[in-house]
Scaffold this motif. Structure first.
Motif, PDB file in Angstrom:
ATOM      1  N   ASP A 138      -7.024 -12.652 106.700  1.00  0.00           N
ATOM      2  CA  ASP A 138      -6.318 -12.348 105.457  1.00  0.00           C
ATOM      3  C   ASP A 138      -5.864 -13.701 104.912  1.00  0.00           C
ATOM      4  OD1 ASP A 138      -4.433 -11.868 103.487  1.00  0.00           O
ATOM      5  OD2 ASP A 138      -3.438 -10.264 104.564  1.00  0.00           O
ATOM      6  N   THR A 139      -6.618 -14.243 103.948  1.00  0.00           N
ATOM      7  CA  THR A 139      -6.346 -15.612 103.488  1.00  0.00           C
ATOM      8  C   THR A 139      -4.962 -15.751 102.858  1.00  0.00           C
ATOM      9  OG1 THR A 139      -7.505 -15.179 101.421  1.00  0.00           O
ATOM     10  CG2 THR A 139      -8.768 -16.227 103.194  1.00  0.00           C
ATOM     11  N   GLY A 140      -4.436 -14.706 102.231  1.00  0.00           N
ATOM     12  CA  GLY A 140      -3.085 -14.775 101.669  1.00  0.00           C
ATOM     13  C   GLY A 140      -2.042 -14.950 102.753  1.00  0.00           C
ATOM     14  N   SER A 141      -2.163 -14.157 103.816  1.00  0.00           N
ATOM     15  CA  SER A 141      -1.240 -14.275 104.948  1.00  0.00           C
ATOM     16  C   SER A 141      -1.399 -15.618 105.644  1.00  0.00           C
ATOM     17  CB  SER A 141      -1.484 -13.163 105.967  1.00  0.00           C
ATOM     18  OG  SER A 141      -1.133 -11.921 105.446  1.00  0.00           O
ATOM     19  N   ARG A 142      -2.636 -16.067 105.752  1.00  0.00           N
ATOM     20  CA  ARG A 142      -2.870 -17.345 106.410  1.00  0.00           C
ATOM     21  C   ARG A 142      -2.273 -18.486 105.592  1.00  0.00           C
ATOM     22  NH1 ARG A 142      -8.366 -19.055 109.243  1.00  0.00           N
ATOM     23  NH2 ARG A 142      -7.601 -17.409 110.581  1.00  0.00           N
ATOM     24  N   ARG A 143      -2.514 -18.486 104.292  1.00  0.00           N
ATOM     25  CA  ARG A 143      -1.946 -19.536 103.425  1.00  0.00           C
ATOM     26  C   ARG A 143      -0.425 -19.544 103.511  1.00  0.00           C
ATOM     27  NH1 ARG A 143      -5.924 -18.434  99.762  1.00  0.00           N
ATOM     28  NH2 ARG A 143      -4.636 -16.880  98.746  1.00  0.00           N
TER      29      ARG A 143
ATOM     30  N   LYS B 156      -2.759 -14.558 114.740  1.00  0.00           N
ATOM     31  CA  LYS B 156      -1.563 -13.712 114.602  1.00  0.00           C
ATOM     32  C   LYS B 156      -0.302 -14.566 114.509  1.00  0.00           C
ATOM     33  CE  LYS B 156      -3.619  -9.925 114.307  1.00  0.00           C
ATOM     34  NZ  LYS B 156      -3.792  -9.402 112.958  1.00  0.00           N
ATOM     35  N   THR B 157      -0.289 -15.688 115.210  1.00  0.00           N
ATOM     36  CA  THR B 157       0.858 -16.590 115.120  1.00  0.00           C
ATOM     37  C   THR B 157       1.024 -17.088 113.689  1.00  0.00           C
ATOM     38  OG1 THR B 157       0.614 -17.291 117.418  1.00  0.00           O
ATOM     39  CG2 THR B 157       1.841 -18.768 115.952  1.00  0.00           C
ATOM     40  N   VAL B 158      -0.054 -17.548 113.092  1.00  0.00           N
ATOM     41  CA  VAL B 158       0.006 -18.074 111.726  1.00  0.00           C
ATOM     42  C   VAL B 158       0.289 -16.956 110.726  1.00  0.00           C
ATOM     43  CG1 VAL B 158      -1.333 -19.164 109.868  1.00  0.00           C
ATOM     44  CG2 VAL B 158      -1.470 -20.057 112.199  1.00  0.00           C
ATOM     45  N   GLU B 159      -0.514 -15.912 110.763  1.00  0.00           N
ATOM     46  CA  GLU B 159      -0.443 -14.884 109.731  1.00  0.00           C
ATOM     47  C   GLU B 159       0.750 -13.946 109.879  1.00  0.00           C
ATOM     48  OE1 GLU B 159      -4.263 -12.976 109.578  1.00  0.00           O
ATOM     49  OE2 GLU B 159      -5.285 -14.894 109.275  1.00  0.00           O
TER      50      GLU B 159
ATOM     51  N   GLU C 191       4.949 -13.721 108.010  1.00  0.00           N
ATOM     52  CA  GLU C 191       5.808 -12.572 107.748  1.00  0.00           C
ATOM     53  C   GLU C 191       7.197 -12.695 108.375  1.00  0.00           C
ATOM     54  OE1 GLU C 191       3.782  -8.856 108.474  1.00  0.00           O
ATOM     55  OE2 GLU C 191       1.873  -9.738 107.834  1.00  0.00           O
ATOM     56  N   ILE C 192       7.290 -13.010 109.651  1.00  0.00           N
ATOM     57  CA  ILE C 192       8.585 -12.990 110.337  1.00  0.00           C
ATOM     58  C   ILE C 192       9.457 -14.189 109.933  1.00  0.00           C
ATOM     59  CG2 ILE C 192       9.762 -12.934 112.570  1.00  0.00           C
ATOM     60  CD1 ILE C 192       8.078 -10.378 111.844  1.00  0.00           C
TER      61      ILE C 192
END
Length: 129
Positions: free
Chosen positions: A5-10, A38-41, A46-47
């Motif tokens: 998910d490039t948005g979450s990754r960015r 998962k760490t990045v995204e 998110e967290i």
């Protein structure tokens, strides 16, 4: 590898650089394992990105939790980020070591001290450049 998910990754990469200092994400491998993804995204995208606690507040919680593990290497990473962001001074960090020493046990507290002092030495060297 899983779908990206490039948005979450960015968003996650941006927050990681905010937490650990500009350029931190340049040290990440180009290929992501599922754990790193998962760490990045999730963790950073998110967290750490949620409202309600500042980065400094979240960092202090992580330092406390990491202190209980007795991991000098992980403490050092957090302290380097705190110093890069000017969130905590050397005096505050040393006071945190003393406080944690009594709650996480002497052996783990010693490791916290080792991580803090290693980060402070590295930060001092960087400042002299």
């Amino acid at each position: 590898m899983t779908t990206v998910d490039t948005g979450s990754r960015r968003r996650g990469l941006k927050v990681m650089d905010e937490v650990y200092g500009t350029g931190f994400t340049d040290t990440l491998p180009s290929e992501y394992t599922p754990m790193l993804e998962k760490t990045v995204e999730h963790l950073f995208g998110e967290i750490w990105n949620r409202p309600g606690l500042s980065v400094r507040d979240r960092r202090l919680l992580v330092v406390g939790a990491t202190a209980a593990l007795g991991r000098a290497d992980l403490i050092e990473i957090q302290v380097r980020g705190a110093l890069a962001n000017r969130e905590l001074s050397a005096e505050e960090l040393r006071e945190a070591v003393l406080q944690l020493q009594y709650y996480v046990g002497w052996g783990n507290g010693t490791q916290v001290n080792n991580g803090v002092e290693a980060a402070l030495r590295a930060h001092e060297k960087e400042d002299k450049r």
